[in-house]
Design a protein around this motif. Sequence first.
Motif, short mmCIF file in Angstrom:
data_model
loop_
_atom_site.label_atom_id
_atom_site.label_comp_id
_atom_site.label_asym_id
_atom_site.label_seq_id
_atom_site.Cartn_x
_atom_site.Cartn_y
_atom_site.Cartn_z
N ILE A 27 0.85 -1.22 -0.10
CA ILE A 27 0.16 0.01 0.06
C ILE A 27 0.74 1.15 0.09
CG2 ILE A 27 -1.63 1.35 1.34
CD1 ILE A 27 -2.82 -1.49 2.06
N ALA A 28 1.94 1.13 0.71
CA ALA A 28 2.93 2.51 0.84
C ALA A 28 3.28 2.70 -0.48
CB ALA A 28 3.88 2.08 1.88
N SER A 29 3.71 1.60 -1.21
CA SER A 29 4.54 1.77 -2.77
C SER A 29 3.36 2.28 -3.51
CB SER A 29 4.84 0.48 -3.00
OG SER A 29 5.01 0.30 -4.50
N ILE A 30 2.19 1.85 -3.43
CA ILE A 30 1.02 2.36 -4.41
C ILE A 30 0.95 3.86 -4.02
CG2 ILE A 30 -1.26 2.34 -5.21
CD1 ILE A 30 -1.35 -0.68 -4.17
N LEU A 31 0.62 4.39 -2.80
CA LEU A 31 0.44 5.56 -2.32
C LEU A 31 1.62 6.50 -2.61
CD1 LEU A 31 -1.11 5.18 1.29
CD2 LEU A 31 -2.24 5.54 -1.08
N ALA A 32 2.90 6.12 -2.80
CA ALA A 32 3.98 6.87 -3.26
C ALA A 32 4.03 6.89 -4.81
CB ALA A 32 5.28 5.98 -2.82
N GLY A 33 2.76 6.17 -5.56
CA GLY A 33 2.88 6.56 -6.93
C GLY A 33 3.47 5.61 -7.76
N LYS A 34 4.14 4.21 -7.14
CA LYS A 34 4.91 3.24 -7.87
C LYS A 34 4.10 2.21 -8.22
CE LYS A 34 8.40 3.66 -4.60
NZ LYS A 34 9.23 3.46 -3.62
N ASP A 35 4.61 1.56 -9.23
CA ASP A 35 4.04 0.14 -9.59
C ASP A 35 4.46 -0.86 -8.78
OD1 ASP A 35 2.98 1.71 -11.75
OD2 ASP A 35 4.68 1.20 -12.82
N CYS A 36 3.35 -1.94 -8.64
CA CYS A 36 4.07 -3.12 -7.87
C CYS A 36 3.40 -4.31 -8.20
CB CYS A 36 3.98 -2.89 -6.16
SG CYS A 36 2.28 -3.03 -5.69
N LEU A 37 3.94 -5.46 -8.27
CA LEU A 37 3.60 -6.79 -8.11
C LEU A 37 3.34 -7.42 -6.87
CD1 LEU A 37 2.81 -9.40 -9.68
CD2 LEU A 37 5.06 -9.75 -10.23
N LEU A 38 2.22 -8.13 -6.37
CA LEU A 38 2.07 -8.46 -5.08
C LEU A 38 1.66 -10.13 -5.17
CD1 LEU A 38 1.45 -8.13 -1.94
CD2 LEU A 38 -0.86 -7.46 -2.62
N LEU A 39 2.30 -10.88 -4.71
CA LEU A 39 2.01 -12.48 -4.72
C LEU A 39 1.72 -12.71 -3.43
CD1 LEU A 39 4.58 -12.52 -6.79
CD2 LEU A 39 3.77 -14.67 -6.88
N MET A 40 0.51 -13.25 -3.20
CA MET A 40 -0.01 -13.53 -1.62
C MET A 40 -0.71 -14.82 -1.97
SD MET A 40 -1.80 -10.77 0.65
CE MET A 40 -0.61 -9.49 1.36
N PRO A 41 -0.87 -15.73 -0.98
CA PRO A 41 -1.87 -16.87 -1.23
C PRO A 41 -3.06 -16.45 -1.25
CG PRO A 41 -0.88 -16.90 0.89
CD PRO A 41 -0.04 -15.89 0.03
N GLY A 43 -6.79 -15.92 0.11
CA GLY A 43 -7.22 -15.70 1.47
C GLY A 43 -6.34 -14.87 1.94
N GLY A 44 -5.12 -14.32 1.52
CA GLY A 44 -3.94 -13.57 2.27
C GLY A 44 -4.36 -12.23 2.47
N GLY A 45 -5.41 -11.53 1.50
CA GLY A 45 -5.93 -10.34 1.78
C GLY A 45 -5.23 -9.43 0.59
N LYS A 46 -5.11 -10.02 -0.48
CA LYS A 46 -4.79 -9.03 -1.63
C LYS A 46 -5.61 -7.82 -1.77
CE LYS A 46 -4.52 -12.64 -4.56
NZ LYS A 46 -4.38 -13.56 -3.39
N SER A 47 -7.13 -7.93 -1.94
CA SER A 47 -8.06 -6.91 -2.26
C SER A 47 -7.85 -5.49 -1.32
CB SER A 47 -9.38 -7.33 -2.11
OG SER A 47 -9.57 -8.75 -2.16
N VAL A 48 -7.65 -5.68 -0.08
CA VAL A 48 -7.59 -4.29 0.35
C VAL A 48 -6.36 -3.59 0.13
CG1 VAL A 48 -8.56 -5.12 2.53
CG2 VAL A 48 -6.12 -5.09 2.34
N CYS A 49 -5.37 -4.26 -0.58
CA CYS A 49 -4.15 -3.40 -1.11
C CYS A 49 -4.44 -2.52 -2.17
CB CYS A 49 -3.07 -4.56 -1.50
SG CYS A 49 -2.37 -5.79 -0.31
N TYR A 50 -5.63 -2.58 -2.77
CA TYR A 50 -5.99 -1.66 -3.80
C TYR A 50 -7.17 -1.01 -3.28
CZ TYR A 50 -9.15 -5.45 -5.77
OH TYR A 50 -9.77 -6.40 -6.02
N GLN A 51 -7.75 -1.57 -2.43
CA GLN A 51 -9.28 -1.08 -1.73
C GLN A 51 -9.00 0.17 -1.14
OE1 GLN A 51 -11.15 -4.49 -0.34
NE2 GLN A 51 -12.08 -4.82 -2.41
N ILE A 52 -7.94 0.10 -0.25
CA ILE A 52 -7.66 1.13 0.83
C ILE A 52 -6.83 2.35 -0.12
CG2 ILE A 52 -5.98 1.81 2.68
CD1 ILE A 52 -6.94 -0.89 4.02
N PRO A 53 -6.00 2.14 -1.15
CA PRO A 53 -5.54 3.27 -1.66
C PRO A 53 -6.72 3.82 -2.71
CG PRO A 53 -4.11 1.56 -1.91
CD PRO A 53 -5.01 0.83 -1.13
N ALA A 54 -7.48 2.99 -3.21
CA ALA A 54 -8.87 3.63 -3.73
C ALA A 54 -9.56 4.81 -2.90
CB ALA A 54 -9.87 2.53 -4.15
#
Length: 719
Positions: A27-41, A43-54
């Motif tokens: 999330i910090a990386s997105i908020l800083a305007g950077k691109d990122c690739l997130l690998l998480m199993p 149920g790990g909670g990937k969605s909040v990583c874009y929902q919160i910045p949104a």
Amino acid sequence: MTITLAREILQTRFGYESFRMHQEPAIASILAGKDCLLLMPTGGGKSVCYQIPAMIFDGLTLVVSPLIALMKDQVDALQSNGIAAAFLNSSQSSAEQVEVFRAVRSGEVKLLYVAPERLFQSGDRFIEFLRSISVSLFAIDEAHCISSWGHDFRPEYQRLARLKKDFQQVPLIALTATADALVRQDIVRHLAIPDAEIFVSSFNRPNIRYTVEPKRDSYGRLLDFISDRKDESGIIYCLSRASVERLADDLGAEGYAALPYHAGLDRSARDRNQTAFLNDDARIIIATIAFGMGIDKSNVRYVVHMDLPKNIESYYQETGRAGRDGLPSEALLFFSWGDVAKLKGFVEVDGNAEQSSVMLRKLDQMGEFGDLRSCRRRYLLNYFDEEMPDDCGHCDNCDAEFETFDGTVIAQKALSAAVRTGQRFGASYLIDLLRGSKSQKMRLEHLTLKTYGVGADISKDDWHVYFRDLIAQSLLKKTAGEYPTLLVTESGNQVLRGERSVQLYKVTHTDSSRSDRTETADYHKELFEELRQVRFRLAESRGVPPYVIFSDAALIEMATVLPQTDRDFTRISGVGAFKLKNYGPDFLAAIRAYCTTRGITPDPVALRPARRQKQPSNRTGPDTHSQTLTLFRSGLSVDEIAARRGLAVSTIESHLALFIADGRVQVEELVTPEKMALIKNALIDLKVENAIGPVKQHLGDDFSYGEIKAVLAHLELGE
Ligand code: ADP
Ligand code: ZN
């Protein structure tokens, strides 16, 4: 800092205390305007990583997802947290789509979900539309679909390369749960995000317990298994449509609400069965692998494989559909080498020798997994290039007591079968020979051998186990190549000459899956049922699936800590301000009524935030060792801790042995001086440095694995 704001949103909107795994840096990386690739199993909670910045960004977040079936649920779930979201896909009428465009343009929508094909459906029109509004973030879900090396390639994903070209300033986050190194490279290349930060979280799913049983009377075993889990949701995978149908009929006749799902059913039947399963109207879904991609049901408590998956990737993905809510869940596989043989024909790719050999290799590894004697989780993680220093203590093999017996005669039969056939055959043929098979495959000249039929009293599966054991003990050696044959080694010859005896393993599985389940047993079950009713009514009146309101995990937590006030209620994991306001009153009323009629006063200690330590999702996480230590330091004995935590005594001992290395536990606390001396002697006598098995075998039942581990750890300190 904005990350503080992000954490605040996590707590107030989503109702979660803290970030997990790589959520915060991503999330910090997105908020800083950077691109990122997130690998998480899963149920790990990937969605909040874009929902919160949104929610933090001013403009729109566009989420590209191939799972049309899921979009509505995701949007429902967001709306139930008071977050303005919408979706666009082919299931909507054009009037509905026009309304969505209007809402987006007017800035009423923060998150828009769209299928990749919809994005390019009308030439550049959609891109033009995006240009005319303000876009703050692109999120590409299931990003592995972009790679033809992945297991779910979708050509339309490759067109997403445009996004970064047309919107250079807009950060992009790619998310996936499965991607090996090759696929990761492909994602970065095709999405044109060369400088993306890559976050890889552990693929361990600590709340899933892996068990493999021999495929023998598997139907009877399945009945045992599900009869203990009547109120729980489960997925049962079969290889063929016919077996799906048959099993659905059989379970139906036993009184289970079990529905079939496979590609041979028409669309409406599939949708109906899937919806019934999602809404908990049917507890069990029996499916071919056609089922699952679009499944986001969080309270699936078990996944059973009646037949072997074709590779570890599939097995991991399918079992991963269990326990997305973090509660203890089961993965049960019925395994036989016969399945491996049967699947060979399926995995071969006509006219492509190279790919065929890759697929056959993968199938073989699936077989290895089925036949494994060591920690299953470690095998899975290693498969995905992840190191796991310790056994997990939470799979069938970690819980199994391996016992040995004098297998000299069995070994002699096996070895002589190899010798008498000229050491030119593999285990399967030798086993057929030993069992006196009438198969056409048997060579005529072998039917008259003395070894023909001498092993008929032992099942095929057991023979396979013994053969692997003989290979592991270097009495037989497997040649390389596509059709490996078995050679008898010099030690093998000694066995044949009677100069040497052989110990073989026999496995007796302790059924600790039962005791494991007691961990969550100390909640008010009847209240839980009432809360489910409340949830069901709310879900129905709002037209959403029940888990969108609250997960089972949240209900169990409520039925454990019995919150009485709004304040208590917000401490339940998953309760944010919006859910408190909308659903709190109904749930609180039910809980208060329950307490009043039964004269129960909730334990104020349970209501303090510290109780989160007891959350089942943490139970086997990295923290499981520390939990054991804490209980140990609070004065409980090993047995008491085992009972309290629903884990095997040997597991607790192993946990504690780990702390010897850093001095937090002293060896004397776990082992008496007498025993310690004997264990040391055994280590010296046996000239083994760190092999626990032989030492245990030598010392017998009065010594536990944990005690031996403790002494080893102590000796490694050099004292
Ligand atoms: P994924 O997309 O990675 O499979 P989800 O985004 O669907 O997983 O999240 C799985 C579950 O975990 C959801 O119920 C989600 O709300 C929950 N969750 C996400 N982040 C957290 C967190 N930090 N703490 C607790 N639960 C969380
Ligand atoms: Zn294990």
